[in-house]
Write an enzyme that holds these catalytic residues in place. Sequence first.
Site, PDB file in Angstrom:
ATOM      1  N   LYS A  73       0.890  -1.087   0.076  1.00 58.30           N
ATOM      2  CA  LYS A  73      -0.030  -0.012   0.024  1.00 58.30           C
ATOM      3  C   LYS A  73       0.752   1.335   0.087  1.00 58.30           C
ATOM      4  O   LYS A  73       0.549   2.066  -0.713  1.00 58.30           O
ATOM      5  CB  LYS A  73      -0.945   0.054   1.164  1.00 58.30           C
ATOM      6  CG  LYS A  73      -2.004   1.237   1.195  1.00 58.30           C
ATOM      7  CD  LYS A  73      -2.778   1.035   2.388  1.00 58.30           C
ATOM      8  CE  LYS A  73      -2.237   0.901   3.831  1.00 58.30           C
ATOM      9  NZ  LYS A  73      -1.586  -0.287   4.163  1.00 58.30           N
ATOM     10  N   THR A  75       3.936   1.341  -0.864  1.00 59.78           N
ATOM     11  CA  THR A  75       4.831   1.382  -2.105  1.00 59.78           C
ATOM     12  C   THR A  75       3.903   2.027  -3.319  1.00 59.78           C
ATOM     13  O   THR A  75       4.341   2.673  -4.043  1.00 59.78           O
ATOM     14  CB  THR A  75       5.208   0.001  -2.477  1.00 59.78           C
ATOM     15  OG1 THR A  75       5.960  -0.501  -1.167  1.00 59.78           O
ATOM     16  CG2 THR A  75       6.025  -0.302  -3.665  1.00 59.78           C
ATOM     17  N   ARG A  96       2.184   7.993   6.887  1.00 60.81           N
ATOM     18  CA  ARG A  96       2.545   7.988   8.140  1.00 60.81           C
ATOM     19  C   ARG A  96       4.008   7.771   8.701  1.00 60.81           C
ATOM     20  O   ARG A  96       4.662   7.217   7.824  1.00 60.81           O
ATOM     21  CB  ARG A  96       1.708   6.954   9.006  1.00 60.81           C
ATOM     22  CG  ARG A  96       0.157   7.152   8.906  1.00 60.81           C
ATOM     23  CD  ARG A  96      -0.787   6.039   9.381  1.00 60.81           C
ATOM     24  NE  ARG A  96      -0.515   4.848   8.621  1.00 60.81           N
ATOM     25  CZ  ARG A  96      -0.697   3.629   8.933  1.00 60.81           C
ATOM     26  NH1 ARG A  96      -1.054   3.337   9.909  1.00 60.81           N
ATOM     27  NH2 ARG A  96      -0.569   2.596   7.956  1.00 60.81           N
ATOM     28  N   LYS A 107       6.376  -6.519  11.137  1.00 63.11           N
ATOM     29  CA  LYS A 107       5.755  -6.028   9.840  1.00 63.11           C
ATOM     30  C   LYS A 107       6.885  -5.207   9.089  1.00 63.11           C
ATOM     31  O   LYS A 107       6.691  -5.286   7.918  1.00 63.11           O
ATOM     32  CB  LYS A 107       4.666  -5.097  10.214  1.00 63.11           C
ATOM     33  CG  LYS A 107       3.992  -4.288   9.190  1.00 63.11           C
ATOM     34  CD  LYS A 107       3.163  -3.214   9.713  1.00 63.11           C
ATOM     35  CE  LYS A 107       2.449  -2.405   8.474  1.00 63.11           C
ATOM     36  NZ  LYS A 107       3.315  -1.397   8.362  1.00 63.11           N
ATOM     37  N   ALA A 275      -3.818   1.210  12.314  1.00 65.72           N
ATOM     38  CA  ALA A 275      -5.345   1.257  11.852  1.00 65.72           C
ATOM     39  C   ALA A 275      -6.002   0.210  12.460  1.00 65.72           C
ATOM     40  O   ALA A 275      -7.110   0.106  12.474  1.00 65.72           O
ATOM     41  CB  ALA A 275      -5.370   1.093  10.283  1.00 65.72           C
ATOM     42  N   PHE A 303      -3.735  -0.659   6.814  1.00 61.91           N
ATOM     43  CA  PHE A 303      -4.146  -2.010   6.739  1.00 61.91           C
ATOM     44  C   PHE A 303      -5.291  -2.081   5.558  1.00 61.91           C
ATOM     45  O   PHE A 303      -5.263  -1.270   4.479  1.00 61.91           O
ATOM     46  CB  PHE A 303      -4.610  -2.290   7.994  1.00 61.91           C
ATOM     47  CG  PHE A 303      -3.522  -2.885   8.875  1.00 61.91           C
ATOM     48  CD1 PHE A 303      -2.380  -3.714   8.717  1.00 61.91           C
ATOM     49  CD2 PHE A 303      -3.569  -2.380  10.182  1.00 61.91           C
ATOM     50  CE1 PHE A 303      -1.502  -3.898   9.602  1.00 61.91           C
ATOM     51  CE2 PHE A 303      -2.483  -2.504  11.161  1.00 61.91           C
ATOM     52  CZ  PHE A 303      -1.378  -3.226  10.698  1.00 61.91           C
ATOM     53  N   PHE A 383       3.946  -8.192  -9.087  1.00 67.87           N
ATOM     54  CA  PHE A 383       4.891  -8.877  -8.811  1.00 67.87           C
ATOM     55  C   PHE A 383       5.584  -9.680 -10.263  1.00 67.87           C
ATOM     56  O   PHE A 383       4.818 -10.029 -11.222  1.00 67.87           O
ATOM     57  CB  PHE A 383       4.509 -10.098  -7.841  1.00 67.87           C
ATOM     58  CG  PHE A 383       4.389  -9.523  -6.417  1.00 67.87           C
ATOM     59  CD1 PHE A 383       5.354  -9.930  -5.290  1.00 67.87           C
ATOM     60  CD2 PHE A 383       3.654  -8.424  -5.922  1.00 67.87           C
ATOM     61  CE1 PHE A 383       5.265  -9.421  -4.087  1.00 67.87           C
ATOM     62  CE2 PHE A 383       3.378  -8.086  -4.707  1.00 67.87           C
ATOM     63  CZ  PHE A 383       4.461  -8.484  -3.839  1.00 67.87           C
ATOM     64  N   TRP A 411       7.281  -0.727  -8.281  1.00 70.96           N
ATOM     65  CA  TRP A 411       8.041  -1.313  -7.287  1.00 70.96           C
ATOM     66  C   TRP A 411       9.320  -1.512  -8.367  1.00 70.96           C
ATOM     67  O   TRP A 411      10.541  -1.199  -7.709  1.00 70.96           O
ATOM     68  CB  TRP A 411       7.571  -2.711  -6.895  1.00 70.96           C
ATOM     69  CG  TRP A 411       8.378  -3.191  -5.705  1.00 70.96           C
ATOM     70  CD1 TRP A 411       8.778  -3.277  -4.491  1.00 70.96           C
ATOM     71  CD2 TRP A 411       9.502  -4.424  -6.524  1.00 70.96           C
ATOM     72  NE1 TRP A 411       9.645  -4.014  -3.939  1.00 70.96           N
ATOM     73  CE2 TRP A 411      10.209  -4.601  -5.157  1.00 70.96           C
ATOM     74  CE3 TRP A 411       9.990  -4.593  -7.421  1.00 70.96           C
ATOM     75  CZ2 TRP A 411      11.333  -5.795  -5.341  1.00 70.96           C
ATOM     76  CZ3 TRP A 411      10.901  -5.832  -7.447  1.00 70.96           C
ATOM     77  CH2 TRP A 411      11.488  -6.195  -6.388  1.00 70.96           C
TER      78      TRP A 411
END
Length: 558
Positions: A73, A75, A96, A107, A275, A303, A383, A411
Amino acid sequence: MAYKTDIEIAREATKLPIQEVGAKLDISDADLVPYGHDKAKVSADFIARSQSNKDGKLILVTAINPTPAGEGKTTTTVGLGDGLNRIGKKAMVCIREASLGPNFGMKGGAAGGGYAQVVPMDDMNLHFTGDFHAITSAHNLLSAMIDNHIYWGNEEKIDMRRVVWRRVIDMNDRALRQITTSLGGVSNGFPRESGFDITVASEVMAILCLANDLDDLQKRLGDMIVAYRRDRTPVYARDIKADGAMTVLLKDAMQPNLVQSLENNPAFVHGGPFANIAHGCNSVVATKTALKLADYVVTEAGFGADLGAEKFMNIKCRKAGIAPDCVVLVATVRAMKMNGGVAKGDLGDENVAAVTKGCANLGRHIENLKSFGVPVVVAINHFVTDTEAEVQAVKDYVHNQGSEAVLSRHWELGGEGAEELARRVAEVADSGMAAFSPIYPDEMSLMDKIDTIAKRIYRADEVLADQKIRNQLKDWEDQGYGNLPICMAKTQYSFTTDPSRRGAPTGHSLPVREVRLSAGAGFIVVICGEIMTMPGLPRVPASESIHLNDNGQIEGLF
């Protein structure tokens, strides 16, 4: 093919002096407070002067429920911001700050990944500009002043059995969840039970992220309820005379932090409530300032959309008077396969049927987001193992849901890989299609608000709350807090309170374990299932692999 780690990519970045980044937003050197060469705070005077500027378009990035397969997210947020700048838009991102707890736990960090990152990544994921330390200090100053007030005569007649203010630390430490304080005799005070939460769950964190300025900050701090008297009347932080000193500690932390992406585009990184246990958005002051400085502001909610986006809409937008023009919902082919029942070790194998089956989770989020009156664009975060057939299966599913999915390679390629996504998102944001509205009104009862979220967002059949909880909610309504929104504390991994239930489950209930009044922040925290406001470290924490190499550089941070 061997890929560089995020920290290796970040270390190789060519960063501009932060003054040059500020100049892109017409922020003068005099209005920046530098923290080294590559990060700075933006002065409160500049923020006040910018309020007459026209607002840009607000784009919210959210995601499906997180899986071990990864979603990306942050990214995507950074990649989309770079993509918008590449197609000629004046854009910036607002994200954030990272907590030390997940950085050293499981995480990881919160700076993006691959070639869609904000830098300096290592600073951001560690001490950064000290905002979290200031929040921790302000919170614990109040804790100390409460115990000190009781020790020196208890003028406010605090019932020591009803002190509701806990301490905080920015670390995962299960041993501190339940503690006994003031042992050791008369000179140390009166023993009582208490506990620690992680700093990101602190009401002080929530207040910093919702306050408009220092005056608003001090008022909200003073409004926090810290304890109750024997007659059940509340004792506020202002009664302990702590609000002034707390504001002093938070004076600099209130100023947004300016950094840059790998492509030297401006980013605000400010505030960091989780979150799953808090409201999950960066600060109101950063977002509202960004809207005055850029034509497009890309921000994220933590999240899955059932948590972060729901709170963004029902809490942040309601309190700040803002509204998203477009929502970007992040998904990956790998996560769809995992939601479709594929084991993590088999995610590299093509499985179109599993992708289609797993899209039910994605569809539920699309439907929920549309219920707020906002248009949704799905970003398929690419990916290398994704096949054309699997990507097409997601696109077809989303099309049938009345939305559009765009494959994005940010990415791998940075802003260049997000150009198609940026064009489509800009078109939607400019279209005027958004007609935002929260899903419940202020005047609805607190229990009905909980019920609305449970049934409309989680698709629960019922809310399980015992009479003690229902009576507490009714008492708060009688005290004038009935108009507050709800902040659900629930597992991020599922629409249910069972983290193992993936997909789009139905036929479940929402058990409410506890409710907490955050009178200063302005919401009711509803703790559901087994969720903890102080996480623990995993069996093998990330901290075991973090170290300095022979060149004095950080390794293992991600």
